[in-house]
Design a protein around this motif. Sequence first.
Motif, PDB file in Angstrom:
ATOM      1  N   ASP A   1      -0.752  -6.623  -0.257  1.00 41.35           N
ATOM      2  CA  ASP A   1      -1.699  -5.892  -1.084  1.00 41.35           C
ATOM      3  C   ASP A   1      -1.931  -6.688  -2.368  1.00 41.35           C
ATOM      4  OD1 ASP A   1       0.497  -5.404  -2.769  1.00 41.35           O
ATOM      5  OD2 ASP A   1       0.691  -3.299  -2.179  1.00 41.35           O
TER       6      ASP A   1
ATOM      7  N   ARG B   1       2.146  -2.856   8.814  1.00 44.14           N
ATOM      8  CA  ARG B   1       1.784  -3.308   7.462  1.00 44.14           C
ATOM      9  C   ARG B   1       2.482  -4.643   7.166  1.00 44.14           C
ATOM     10  NH1 ARG B   1       2.488   1.930   3.790  1.00 44.14           N
ATOM     11  NH2 ARG B   1       4.629   1.322   4.186  1.00 44.14           N
TER      12      ARG B   1
ATOM     13  N   ASN C   1       1.871  -4.410   2.537  1.00 44.99           N
ATOM     14  CA  ASN C   1       1.561  -2.988   2.526  1.00 44.99           C
ATOM     15  C   ASN C   1       0.245  -2.685   3.231  1.00 44.99           C
ATOM     16  OD1 ASN C   1       2.430  -0.416   1.817  1.00 44.99           O
ATOM     17  ND2 ASN C   1       1.320  -0.428  -0.119  1.00 44.99           N
TER      18      ASN C   1
END
Length: 150
Positions: free
Chosen positions: A57, A53, A63
Amino acid sequence: MKAVIQRVLEASVTIDGEAVSKIEKGLLILIGIIEEDTQEDINWLTKKITNLRVFNDENGVMNKSLKDVDGEAILVSQFTLQASTKKGNRPSYIKAAKPDIAIPLYEEFISKFELEFGKKVGTGKFGTDMKVSLINDGPVTIIIDSKIKE
């Protein structure tokens, strides 16, 4: 097996003046192979990288994975990742796997990565003088060694 993973806005590999791979948003992944590497290293590392990740986001937090952002990837074999600089000023590449071992492992890594990722990836050409160009996004650069899983 060592991997240097760079989050990029774009990346390309050129050989003899010809672009052989080009991507936009995604990962440029350099792979260094040693003779002790096995299918287990390939399986672990491909799963780790495809699910890593390192993309933001909606809140600006890293993320999301390469899969989550529908990114692209280039995989380049780079024996110099296995350099030892312990003695003197000239790096030693004695730990790097010889082509008869490294090429099949590199090709298997590409196949497994595509299977895990779910789509084709760009590559370089093993043992060739390549020009790798990238715009590192962040910058985000992560080093992973399949022999150190802690």
